[in-house]
Design an enzyme around this catalytic site. Structure first.
Site, PDB file in Angstrom:
ATOM      1  N   CYS A 273      -2.927  -3.454  -5.547  1.00  0.00           N
ATOM      2  CA  CYS A 273      -2.203  -3.637  -4.283  1.00  0.00           C
ATOM      3  C   CYS A 273      -1.468  -4.964  -4.143  1.00  0.00           C
ATOM      4  O   CYS A 273      -0.244  -4.971  -3.982  1.00  0.00           O
ATOM      5  CB  CYS A 273      -3.167  -3.440  -3.137  1.00  0.00           C
ATOM      6  SG  CYS A 273      -3.962  -1.828  -3.215  1.00  0.00           S
TER       7      CYS A 273
HETATM    8  C1  UGA Z   1      -6.209  -5.384  -0.898  1.00  0.00           C
HETATM    9  C2  UGA Z   1      -6.375  -5.821   0.572  1.00  0.00           C
HETATM   10  O1  UGA Z   1      -7.410  -6.786   0.658  1.00  0.00           O
HETATM   11  C3  UGA Z   1      -6.714  -4.627   1.468  1.00  0.00           C
HETATM   12  O2  UGA Z   1      -6.788  -5.037   2.818  1.00  0.00           O
HETATM   13  C4  UGA Z   1      -5.621  -3.579   1.314  1.00  0.00           C
HETATM   14  O3  UGA Z   1      -5.878  -2.433   2.090  1.00  0.00           O
HETATM   15  C5  UGA Z   1      -5.536  -3.164  -0.145  1.00  0.00           C
HETATM   16  O4  UGA Z   1      -5.235  -4.340  -0.953  1.00  0.00           O
HETATM   17  C6  UGA Z   1      -4.430  -2.149  -0.257  1.00  0.00           C
HETATM   18  O5  UGA Z   1      -3.275  -2.508  -0.054  1.00  0.00           O
HETATM   19  O6  UGA Z   1      -4.720  -0.956  -0.425  1.00  0.00           O
HETATM   20  P1  UGA Z   1      -7.895  -4.887  -2.909  1.00  0.00           P
HETATM   21  O7  UGA Z   1      -6.721  -4.548  -3.758  1.00  0.00           O
HETATM   22  O8  UGA Z   1      -9.101  -4.018  -2.979  1.00  0.00           O
HETATM   23  O9  UGA Z   1      -7.470  -4.929  -1.343  1.00  0.00           O
HETATM   24  O10 UGA Z   1      -8.284  -6.348  -3.339  1.00  0.00           O
HETATM   25  P2  UGA Z   1      -8.802  -7.680  -2.655  1.00  0.00           P
HETATM   26  O11 UGA Z   1     -10.235  -7.605  -2.345  1.00  0.00           O
HETATM   27  O12 UGA Z   1      -7.894  -8.081  -1.556  1.00  0.00           O
HETATM   28  O13 UGA Z   1      -8.603  -8.702  -3.891  1.00  0.00           O
HETATM   29  C7  UGA Z   1      -7.352  -8.815  -4.540  1.00  0.00           C
HETATM   30  C8  UGA Z   1      -7.395  -9.829  -5.648  1.00  0.00           C
HETATM   31  O14 UGA Z   1      -7.427 -11.149  -5.115  1.00  0.00           O
HETATM   32  C9  UGA Z   1      -8.590  -9.728  -6.588  1.00  0.00           C
HETATM   33  O15 UGA Z   1      -8.161  -9.908  -7.927  1.00  0.00           O
HETATM   34  C10 UGA Z   1      -9.488 -10.874  -6.166  1.00  0.00           C
HETATM   35  O16 UGA Z   1     -10.287 -11.365  -7.216  1.00  0.00           O
HETATM   36  C11 UGA Z   1      -8.443 -11.911  -5.760  1.00  0.00           C
HETATM   37  N1  UGA Z   1      -8.965 -12.899  -4.803  1.00  0.00           N
HETATM   38  C12 UGA Z   1      -9.328 -12.528  -3.545  1.00  0.00           C
HETATM   39  C13 UGA Z   1      -9.050 -14.221  -5.191  1.00  0.00           C
HETATM   40  O17 UGA Z   1      -8.699 -14.595  -6.327  1.00  0.00           O
HETATM   41  N2  UGA Z   1      -9.525 -15.125  -4.295  1.00  0.00           N
HETATM   42  C14 UGA Z   1      -9.902 -14.789  -3.040  1.00  0.00           C
HETATM   43  O18 UGA Z   1     -10.310 -15.677  -2.272  1.00  0.00           O
HETATM   44  C15 UGA Z   1      -9.803 -13.448  -2.659  1.00  0.00           C
END
Ligand code: UGA
Length: 430
Positions: A273
């Site tokens: 996403c």
């Molecule tokens: C993301 C959004 O958080 C959801 O709200 C949204 O609905 C979804 O995309 C979508 O569009 O369907 P997701 O793809 O499951 O959800 O992933 P996240 O939990 O947001 O993490 C994304 C990436 O950011 C991961 O690689 C994670 O490791 C990284 N991340 C996240 C960091 O490097 N640091 C952080 O502090 C948070």
């Protein structure tokens, strides 16, 4: 969590129960289907993948999504490959994915195709039908592309209802979202959707026009991505100054205006996403003659973070040729088996390009990663990975906090505290 017990208490009364069809049974569709079924509605899942349909009918969760695996066992869902089944429903949710094209813009194939099929089917419907676009599509797409498809389909109303589900906690996010966004251009259509969510959901409902709803989704994901790149930038500076960015983030998070979420520095954001949504927003801006400079930098920084990890590795292992490099973590984040846009892909490819041997472990994602690297790398136990010349940590799985790193060289891309005991330890931003 005893989800079923909790959900039963909140179920709508008989007269408020709807029949809902959900088209596209990926993470979003399946969660939407199971979620509404948990709320007591009758749900028909539609997908072209016969195997997926068979599994759902047997109450087997076709994807690794911890909460769904248990929830699907006890709900009433019928799955089918026949789009005609949507005729029996009151509301249809379109949940197809929107992958990126090579220029970053979204590929509408998985939305457009089912929408056309649904439009055809709804020609035979006598009563009013609500079509809800749940997928992430750039502002203007519902009205510009989807609505025209239904012009000859009888009394069809269309709303947007973007999802904010995170992989790994999708069903929890569905059942208790921070907000429910309803995009409507027709008050009566919005009312139907609003009633569906009024029953048993305690989250605030925000009603707006369709284009705004579509933009809320993009702006939210772009903001989350920006926070991650922001803290990575701060982390890169901290590293040079000998400061632990995790302590900095903690100190920042006490400020209510800032908060502590999405401030974990590391190798950057991956997954299906955030990277593709930011690319789509940049592409859409370009299309209208606007250069989205902040978003471009967020994306550039995200692409450069893995290069920093490799530089740190080379500080300790200058030539990677014929060296064995252990990799802990392949999923794009913990709690999922998803490897789409995982930073592990480009990091491992770079290691192989430099002649290293790679031995890798992940608690969940090995099968998916093996499809990308069927024979180039060895998949092994954590103990075998730890026997490598140096170890990279790429996903913050809890279990990595109980390994013995003492005599090792570890380059940590995700802050595993236990790994600090290593003989040589480098954090990417700390
Ligand atoms: C993301 C959004 O958080 C959801 O709200 C949204 O609905 C979804 O995309 C979508 O569009 O369907 P997701 O793809 O499951 O959800 O992933 P996240 O939990 O947001 O993490 C994304 C990436 O950011 C991961 O690689 C994670 O490791 C990284 N991340 C996240 C960091 O490097 N640091 C952080 O502090 C948070």
């Amino acid at each position: 969590m005893d989800m079923e017990a909790k959900e039963t208490e909140l179920q709508p009364s008989e007269d408020k129960k709807k029949t809902i069809s959900v088209i596209g049974l990926g993470v979003v569709g399946l969660t939407t289907a199971v979620g509404f079924a948990l709320k007591g509605h009758k749900v028909i899942g539609i997908d072209i993948d016969e195997e997926k349909v068979r599994q759902v009918n047997k109450r087997i969760c076709p994807i690794y999504e911890p909460g769904l695996v248990k929830a699907i066992e006890n709900v009433e869902i019928t799955a089918t490959t026949d789009h005609g089944a949507a005729l029996k429903s009151d509301i249809s949710f379109i949940c197809g994915g929107t992958p990126s094209r090579s220029d970053g813009s979204i590929d509408l194939f998985y939305i457009d195709t089912p929408a056309r099929q649904l439009a055809e089917v709804l020609k035979a419907k006598k009563d009013r039908h609500l079509v809800v676009v749940r997928s992430t599509i750039v502002p203007g797409t519902t009205e510009g592309v989807i609505v025209p498809l239904f012009r000859n389909s009888g009394e069809v109303a269309i709303c947007a209802n973007p999802e904010f589900l995170r992989e790994g906690t999708a069903i929890e996010d569905f059942l208790a979202p921070d907000r429910i966004v309803i995009g409507e251009n027709d008050r009566a259509a919005g009312d139907i959707l609003c009633k569906l969510y009024d029953n048993g959901f305690k989250s605030p409902i925000y009603r707006t026009d369709i284009k705004t709803a579509e933009m809320i989704k993009y702006a939210s994901n772009a903001f989350l991505a920006t926070r991650v790149s922001f803290i990575n930038e701060i982390g890169n500076i901290c590293k040079e100054l000998g400061i632990d960015v995790y302590k900095v983030a903690r100190g920042m998070g006490y400020d209510k205006r800032i908060g502590s979420e999405y401030l974990s520095a590391g190798i950057g954001f991956g997954g299906f996403c955030l990277p593709k949504d930011i690319a789509a927003l940049i592409a859409k801006s370009r299309e209208i003659g606007h250069r989205a400079r902040i978003l471009e930098e967020v994306s550039n920084l995200n692409k450069k973070q893995p290069v920093r990890l490799l530089k740190l590795l080379k500080k300790h292992v200058p030539s990677l040729k014929n060296k064995t490099i252990g990799v802990l973590g392949l999923a794009f984040k913990p709690g999922t088996d998803d490897v789409r846009s995982s930073k592990a892909i480009e990091i491992i490819q770079a290691l192989l390009d430099e002649g290293a041997r790679v031995v890798a472990y992940d608690p969940r994602a090995i099968a998916n990663f093996m499809r990308l690297f069927p024979s180039e790398i060895e998949f092994a136990s954590p103990e075998k990975v730890l026997a490598a010349d140096a170890i990279l940590i790429l996903t913050e799985w809890d279990e990595f906090n109980s390994l013995d790193y003492r005599s090792k060289i570890v380059i940590d891309g995700r802050m595993i505290a236990k790994a600090k005991e290593a003989r040589i330890y480098e954090g990417i931003c700390w």
